[in-house]
Design an enzyme around this catalytic site. Structure first.
Site, mmCIF file in Angstrom:
data_model
loop_
_atom_site.group_PDB
_atom_site.id
_atom_site.type_symbol
_atom_site.label_atom_id
_atom_site.label_comp_id
_atom_site.label_asym_id
_atom_site.label_seq_id
_atom_site.Cartn_x
_atom_site.Cartn_y
_atom_site.Cartn_z
ATOM 1 N N LYS A 1 0.835 -1.218 0.000
ATOM 2 C CA LYS A 1 0.000 0.000 0.000
ATOM 3 C C LYS A 1 0.864 1.261 0.000
ATOM 4 O O LYS A 1 0.669 2.164 -0.798
ATOM 5 C CB LYS A 1 -0.917 0.038 1.235
ATOM 6 C CG LYS A 1 -1.846 -1.136 1.374
ATOM 7 C CD LYS A 1 -2.708 -1.005 2.633
ATOM 8 C CE LYS A 1 -1.912 -1.057 3.933
ATOM 9 N NZ LYS A 1 -1.311 -2.360 4.231
ATOM 10 N N ARG B 1 -9.805 0.891 8.617
ATOM 11 C CA ARG B 1 -9.373 -0.475 8.920
ATOM 12 C C ARG B 1 -10.469 -1.310 9.561
ATOM 13 O O ARG B 1 -10.282 -2.501 9.807
ATOM 14 C CB ARG B 1 -8.207 -0.402 9.893
ATOM 15 C CG ARG B 1 -6.867 -0.710 9.265
ATOM 16 C CD ARG B 1 -5.837 -0.470 10.338
ATOM 17 N NE ARG B 1 -4.637 -1.219 10.157
ATOM 18 C CZ ARG B 1 -3.565 -0.748 9.547
ATOM 19 N NH1 ARG B 1 -3.578 0.410 8.965
ATOM 20 N NH2 ARG B 1 -2.475 -1.476 9.512
ATOM 21 N N ARG C 1 11.477 -5.566 4.780
ATOM 22 C CA ARG C 1 11.210 -4.136 4.570
ATOM 23 C C ARG C 1 12.172 -3.261 5.383
ATOM 24 O O ARG C 1 12.513 -3.560 6.519
ATOM 25 C CB ARG C 1 9.781 -3.803 5.005
ATOM 26 C CG ARG C 1 9.529 -2.288 4.995
ATOM 27 C CD ARG C 1 8.111 -1.877 5.161
ATOM 28 N NE ARG C 1 7.439 -2.585 6.231
ATOM 29 C CZ ARG C 1 6.128 -2.746 6.292
ATOM 30 N NH1 ARG C 1 5.373 -2.236 5.348
ATOM 31 N NH2 ARG C 1 5.577 -3.402 7.286
ATOM 32 N N ARG D 1 11.473 -1.084 10.654
ATOM 33 C CA ARG D 1 10.433 -0.573 11.534
ATOM 34 C C ARG D 1 10.363 -1.430 12.783
ATOM 35 O O ARG D 1 10.490 -2.645 12.710
ATOM 36 C CB ARG D 1 9.075 -0.664 10.812
ATOM 37 C CG ARG D 1 8.589 0.659 10.284
ATOM 38 C CD ARG D 1 7.462 0.510 9.320
ATOM 39 N NE ARG D 1 6.289 -0.172 9.856
ATOM 40 C CZ ARG D 1 5.146 -0.340 9.188
ATOM 41 N NH1 ARG D 1 5.047 0.147 7.960
ATOM 42 N NH2 ARG D 1 4.131 -0.971 9.723
ATOM 43 N N ARG E 1 -0.761 -8.614 13.704
ATOM 44 C CA ARG E 1 -1.271 -7.614 12.758
ATOM 45 C C ARG E 1 -1.999 -8.301 11.608
ATOM 46 O O ARG E 1 -3.049 -7.846 11.172
ATOM 47 C CB ARG E 1 -0.115 -6.778 12.201
ATOM 48 C CG ARG E 1 0.249 -5.607 13.075
ATOM 49 C CD ARG E 1 1.679 -5.158 12.829
ATOM 50 N NE ARG E 1 1.913 -4.628 11.500
ATOM 51 C CZ ARG E 1 3.127 -4.516 10.958
ATOM 52 N NH1 ARG E 1 4.205 -4.907 11.629
ATOM 53 N NH2 ARG E 1 3.269 -4.005 9.759
HETATM 54 P P1 AP5 Z 1 4.786 -1.642 1.921
HETATM 55 O O1 AP5 Z 1 4.457 -0.706 0.801
HETATM 56 O O2 AP5 Z 1 5.568 -1.107 3.068
HETATM 57 O O3 AP5 Z 1 3.485 -2.397 2.452
HETATM 58 P P2 AP5 Z 1 2.185 -1.834 3.218
HETATM 59 O O4 AP5 Z 1 1.014 -2.433 2.542
HETATM 60 O O5 AP5 Z 1 2.255 -0.347 3.319
HETATM 61 O O6 AP5 Z 1 2.336 -2.550 4.598
HETATM 62 P P3 AP5 Z 1 2.351 -1.960 6.092
HETATM 63 O O7 AP5 Z 1 3.003 -2.972 6.959
HETATM 64 O O8 AP5 Z 1 2.889 -0.554 6.123
HETATM 65 O O9 AP5 Z 1 0.899 -1.936 6.454
HETATM 66 P P4 AP5 Z 1 0.384 -1.926 7.911
HETATM 67 O O10 AP5 Z 1 -1.006 -1.839 7.601
HETATM 68 O O11 AP5 Z 1 0.753 -2.953 8.839
HETATM 69 O O12 AP5 Z 1 1.187 -0.753 8.616
HETATM 70 P P5 AP5 Z 1 0.738 0.705 8.973
HETATM 71 O O13 AP5 Z 1 1.926 1.538 8.954
HETATM 72 O O14 AP5 Z 1 -0.439 1.087 8.173
HETATM 73 O O15 AP5 Z 1 5.563 -2.889 1.249
HETATM 74 C C1 AP5 Z 1 6.077 -3.923 2.038
HETATM 75 C C2 AP5 Z 1 7.481 -4.334 1.550
HETATM 76 O O16 AP5 Z 1 7.371 -4.997 0.290
HETATM 77 C C3 AP5 Z 1 8.446 -3.181 1.349
HETATM 78 O O17 AP5 Z 1 9.697 -3.614 1.765
HETATM 79 C C4 AP5 Z 1 8.411 -2.927 -0.175
HETATM 80 O O18 AP5 Z 1 9.650 -2.427 -0.653
HETATM 81 C C5 AP5 Z 1 8.126 -4.305 -0.718
HETATM 82 N N1 AP5 Z 1 7.266 -4.312 -1.905
HETATM 83 C C6 AP5 Z 1 6.124 -3.583 -2.090
HETATM 84 N N2 AP5 Z 1 5.562 -3.885 -3.271
HETATM 85 C C7 AP5 Z 1 6.343 -4.851 -3.848
HETATM 86 C C8 AP5 Z 1 6.286 -5.598 -5.074
HETATM 87 N N3 AP5 Z 1 5.271 -5.406 -5.949
HETATM 88 N N4 AP5 Z 1 7.258 -6.501 -5.318
HETATM 89 C C9 AP5 Z 1 8.269 -6.700 -4.440
HETATM 90 N N5 AP5 Z 1 8.384 -6.032 -3.265
HETATM 91 C C10 AP5 Z 1 7.435 -5.115 -2.976
HETATM 92 O O19 AP5 Z 1 0.214 0.502 10.466
HETATM 93 C C11 AP5 Z 1 1.096 0.258 11.555
HETATM 94 C C12 AP5 Z 1 0.311 0.256 12.860
HETATM 95 O O20 AP5 Z 1 -0.305 1.549 13.081
HETATM 96 C C13 AP5 Z 1 -0.867 -0.718 12.947
HETATM 97 O O21 AP5 Z 1 -0.447 -2.005 13.330
HETATM 98 C C14 AP5 Z 1 -1.758 -0.048 13.992
HETATM 99 O O22 AP5 Z 1 -1.284 -0.265 15.296
HETATM 100 C C15 AP5 Z 1 -1.584 1.426 13.670
HETATM 101 N N6 AP5 Z 1 -2.611 1.899 12.715
HETATM 102 C C16 AP5 Z 1 -2.393 2.300 11.434
HETATM 103 N N7 AP5 Z 1 -3.540 2.653 10.839
HETATM 104 C C17 AP5 Z 1 -4.522 2.477 11.755
HETATM 105 C C18 AP5 Z 1 -5.935 2.649 11.728
HETATM 106 N N8 AP5 Z 1 -6.574 3.076 10.631
HETATM 107 N N9 AP5 Z 1 -6.637 2.363 12.863
HETATM 108 C C19 AP5 Z 1 -6.020 1.945 13.962
HETATM 109 N N10 AP5 Z 1 -4.695 1.734 14.061
HETATM 110 C C20 AP5 Z 1 -3.944 2.002 12.973
HETATM 111 MG MG MG Z 2 2.656 1.045 4.890
#
Ligand code: AP5
Ligand code: MG
Ligand code: ZN
Length: 259
Positions: free
Chosen positions: A18, A93, A132, A165, A177
């Site tokens: 994402k 979410r 990552r 991270r 998660r």
């Molecule tokens: P990346 O783009 O980083 O993936 P992502 O989908 O953004 O995954 P996240 O882990 O960031 O999502 P998340 O939902 O857990 O974390 P968030 O920060 O939102 O890609 C992943 C890896 O793959 C990278 O290394 C990239 O280079 C590689 N890659 C990407 N595409 C590729 C491809 N096509 N081919 C090969 N490699 C590729 O949330 C963190 C925490 O915050 C949550 O756990 C929660 O506690 C809190 N939080 C966030 N939002 C909310 C909410 N709305 N409500 C409540 N709590 C929340």
């Molecule tokens: Mg992300």
């Protein structure tokens, strides 16, 4: 005066891409990425009260309470760079957040343009998450194998330090998660499917291929329209003084395309 706004949601489990895709879509759509995880991490880095509160949930891989998250998003959307819309990454979410978002957008007489779901299986998700690396400064996303920075540990975009991270280092929290995602976010996907806004893309392909698939899924017609609307403006302006007949035809074609 109701300005045209574009709001897009990116769905997908942790590690589906994402953040990677949202950053690439920003320029194309002309609206900023609003990533709740990045906003929490930025607060955490600045040592704000919000950051401290969020940390306790994030470290356990749990969701930060809805009231806190929704208020933070509303504040972010009120900033000038988000006046024309936003790309939501990691929000909504759960169903409560989805309903809160609908209510927020209704205030501006608008709604979600599309919700794109990036699909990837659990094994691939784990590989993406464990490899990552993220820039401490600008939050650009890298992967040790699939997308490494040019210089090890240094961000290509801003020269900041590229690190793992905190929540990616703990395998128990990562698994939690993923569990929470499938339990709470899957109903939200169904919510947008029911509204006929859901577009699905295969997240296992290369970063560029996924991006292309997304752009095609989001707005095939408007993209062409935007191109038509944007490009002839420059060409017509340059050519108009020389040839008088052609711009008239082009204007007619444009008018027809718009219908
Ligand atoms: P990346 O783009 O980083 O993936 P992502 O989908 O953004 O995954 P996240 O882990 O960031 O999502 P998340 O939902 O857990 O974390 P968030 O920060 O939102 O890609 C992943 C890896 O793959 C990278 O290394 C990239 O280079 C590689 N890659 C990407 N595409 C590729 C491809 N096509 N081919 C090969 N490699 C590729 O949330 C963190 C925490 O915050 C949550 O756990 C929660 O506690 C809190 N939080 C966030 N939002 C909310 C909410 N709305 N409500 C409540 N709590 C929340
Ligand atoms: Mg992300
Ligand atoms: Zn950076």
């Amino acid at each position: 005066m109701a300005a045209k706004r574009t709001y897009l949601i990116l769905f997908g489990a942790q590690g589906s891409g994402k953040g990677t895709q949202a950053r690439m879509l920003q320029e194309w759509l002309g609206v900023p990425q609003v990533a709740t995880g990045d906003l929490f991490r930025a607060n955490l880095g600045q040592g704000t009260e919000l950051g401290k509160l969020a940390r306790s949930y994030m470290d356990r891989g749990e969701l930060v309470p809805d009231s806190v998250t929704v208020a933070m998003v509303e504040d972010r959307l009120s900033q000038p760079d988000a006046a024309k819309g936003a790309i939501f990454d990691g929000f909504p979410r759960n169903l409560a957040q989805a309903e809160a978002l609908d209510a927020m957008l209704a205030k501006w007489n608008t709604g979600i343009k599309a919700a794109v779901y990036i699909q990837l299986d659990r094994d691939q998700l784990m590989k993406r998450i464990t490899g990552r690396r993220t820039c401490k400064n600008c939050q650009a996303v890298y992967h040790v194998e699939f997308n490494p920075p040019k210089v090890d540990g240094v961000c290509d975009a801003c020269g900041g330090e590229v690190v793992q991270r905190a929540d990616d280092a703990d395998e128990v929290a990562v698994a939690r998660r993923l569990d929470i995602y499938f339990e709470q976010t899957t109903p939200v996907i169904d919510y947008y499917r029911g509204k006929k806004l859901l577009k699905e893309v295969d997240g296992s392909l290369s970063i560029e291929t996924v991006q292309q698939a997304m752009r095609a899924a989001i707005k095939p017609k408007p993209a062409r329209k935007a191109k038509l609307a944007a490009m002839p403006v420059k060409k017509v302006t340059k050519k108009a003084p020389v040839k008088k007949a052609k711009p008239v035809k082009k204007a007619a074609t444009q008018k027809a395309t718009r219908k």
